[in-house]
Enzyme design. Sequence first.
Site, PDB file in Angstrom:
ATOM      1  N   THR A 100       0.850  -1.195   0.000  1.00 14.60           N
ATOM      2  CA  THR A 100       0.000   0.000   0.000  1.00 14.60           C
ATOM      3  C   THR A 100       0.883   1.242   0.000  1.00 14.60           C
ATOM      4  OG1 THR A 100      -1.779  -1.161   1.143  1.00 14.60           O
ATOM      5  CG2 THR A 100      -1.781   1.241   1.312  1.00 14.60           C
ATOM      6  N   ASN A 144      -5.876  -9.398  -7.784  1.00 13.82           N
ATOM      7  CA  ASN A 144      -6.096 -10.006  -6.466  1.00 13.82           C
ATOM      8  C   ASN A 144      -7.520 -10.551  -6.357  1.00 13.82           C
ATOM      9  OD1 ASN A 144      -6.253  -6.937  -6.491  1.00 13.82           O
ATOM     10  ND2 ASN A 144      -7.638  -7.438  -4.802  1.00 13.82           N
ATOM     11  N   SER A 156       4.824  -7.130  -1.861  1.00 13.75           N
ATOM     12  CA  SER A 156       4.490  -7.261  -0.446  1.00 13.75           C
ATOM     13  C   SER A 156       4.957  -8.614   0.074  1.00 13.75           C
ATOM     14  CB  SER A 156       2.970  -7.142  -0.276  1.00 13.75           C
ATOM     15  OG  SER A 156       2.629  -7.249   1.075  1.00 13.75           O
ATOM     16  N   HIS A 190       3.817 -10.303   2.805  1.00 16.56           N
ATOM     17  CA  HIS A 190       2.899 -11.214   3.517  1.00 16.56           C
ATOM     18  C   HIS A 190       2.019 -12.071   2.608  1.00 16.56           C
ATOM     19  CE1 HIS A 190      -1.094  -8.990   3.547  1.00 16.56           C
ATOM     20  NE2 HIS A 190      -0.307  -7.976   3.233  1.00 16.56           N
ATOM     21  N   THR A 236      13.899   4.066  10.126  1.00 12.24           N
ATOM     22  CA  THR A 236      14.748   2.940  10.512  1.00 12.24           C
ATOM     23  C   THR A 236      14.231   1.662   9.860  1.00 12.24           C
ATOM     24  OG1 THR A 236      15.235   4.015  12.589  1.00 12.24           O
ATOM     25  CG2 THR A 236      15.647   1.634  12.497  1.00 12.24           C
ATOM     26  N   CYS A 289     -10.259  -5.929   1.029  1.00 15.92           N
ATOM     27  CA  CYS A 289     -10.560  -4.497   1.016  1.00 15.92           C
ATOM     28  C   CYS A 289     -11.972  -4.264   0.511  1.00 15.92           C
ATOM     29  CB  CYS A 289      -9.561  -3.756   0.150  1.00 15.92           C
ATOM     30  SG  CYS A 289      -7.901  -3.956   0.772  1.00 15.92           S
TER      31      CYS A 289
HETATM   32  N1  PLP Z   1      -1.928  -4.885  -4.082  1.00 12.06           N
HETATM   33  C1  PLP Z   1      -2.537  -6.070  -4.182  1.00 12.06           C
HETATM   34  C2  PLP Z   1      -2.792  -6.642  -5.531  1.00 12.06           C
HETATM   35  C3  PLP Z   1      -2.909  -6.777  -3.040  1.00 12.06           C
HETATM   36  O1  PLP Z   1      -3.526  -7.947  -3.148  1.00 12.06           O
HETATM   37  C4  PLP Z   1      -2.638  -6.199  -1.774  1.00 12.06           C
HETATM   38  C5  PLP Z   1      -3.071  -6.883  -0.545  1.00 12.06           C
HETATM   39  O2  PLP Z   1      -4.223  -7.033  -0.244  1.00 12.06           O
HETATM   40  C6  PLP Z   1      -2.006  -4.957  -1.725  1.00 12.06           C
HETATM   41  C7  PLP Z   1      -1.658  -4.330  -2.901  1.00 12.06           C
HETATM   42  C8  PLP Z   1      -1.685  -4.285  -0.427  1.00 12.06           C
HETATM   43  O3  PLP Z   1      -0.613  -4.951   0.169  1.00 12.06           O
HETATM   44  P1  PLP Z   1      -0.181  -4.604   1.684  1.00 12.06           P
HETATM   45  O4  PLP Z   1      -1.101  -5.376   2.559  1.00 12.06           O
HETATM   46  O5  PLP Z   1       1.248  -5.051   1.768  1.00 12.06           O
HETATM   47  O6  PLP Z   1      -0.318  -3.150   1.852  1.00 12.06           O
END
Ligand code: PLP
Length: 371
Positions: free
Chosen positions: A70, A146, A194, A196, A232, A316
Amino acid sequence: MMRYFFDNASTTKVFDETAELMKKMMTEDFYNPSALYSHEIQNRIAKAREFLATKMGVRASELFFTSCATESNNWVFNCAVKNKNGNVVVGAGEHASVYEPVMRLKSKGVEVRMAPLLKDGRVDAEQLKSLCDENTTLVSVIACSNETGAINDLPSISETVRRKSPGALFHSDCVQAFLKTPSQFDAPDLMSFSAHKIGGPKGCGALVIKKGVHINSYMAGGGQEGNMRSGTENCAGIIGFASAAEMFDKVVDRALIKSMKDTVVGSLRTIENVIINDSENSSDFILSASIRGIKAEILQHLLYDKGFVIGLGSACSAKTGKNRILKAMGRSDKDIEGSIRISFGWENDLRQASELAEALKETVVYLRGKM
Ligand code: PLP
């Protein structure tokens, strides 16, 4: 109760090995990397950067760590649009962390052009081409949706951008593509990642800024990340990101992921009035389906009680109750109401997927019988 987790596009379980490394980093090797005595920590961050950059097919000097994708996406939309009189072209299938910053730009008077989606979830490349012109300053198209797993053709979009808008930068959100799809990361100028989503920790991401591409720095302060993103370093997160990338490639059997998706799709295809929101080349890690005549939240709830965690489309969009992306693909409100997202991860196996396929069918039949 033991539950099988099938919402891996929202997040993933951290690999044990990664968590162990991170714990050691936080409790033993905890020095501030900016301190002169912290050579060892600096070396480890450099190695993690080098390793991840290699996996992404870029140079280590092009990779800047952030707190999440994000942030990476916000960095792009806050700092890469230098000419506010130009226009910005984005796909209609972008994640909220692209879509919302773009809407902010629009509210500040920047012209935003939205490239529509095809029915299968990919951006309409012809329409995108017609939207790009010599006043376009930035184009952003997600590598892998996503929501549906649809994969966009980055090299071909990049070629369009270079030809029609030679002064524009091309950004791609590569979060769901990294290590999961054969996307080509040499095409975009800017890319977001990302940790995670691949068995790494939450709170660590990256922005790739290719050599020769100039965007403004994001956070001013101590000059970390080449003076581009002060703060940091999240040392444990960075080490965890690299460790997860290594583990993911070692542990994940891509043929097995495909078999799991095929198993669940096979079961869904035996139910009437189900649309698989799929394209020919979509990611094997993500399955989106619209099941007419049911409410997806109730299906999700019943499956949860039976021991299966599934998604309702992106986390989201689940929060706002809207599904902008399925809508852009031409799905009706009724279809969207019954839309689920099942996403596979390193912990799942074929037995779990078969059990889910069976429970899914049984629950849909039960719910339809109640109507
Ligand atoms: N972009 C996509 C395609 C995602 O699936 C996600 C996560 O839901 C994000 C951005 C946001 O990632 P983060 O949780 O690291 O901010």
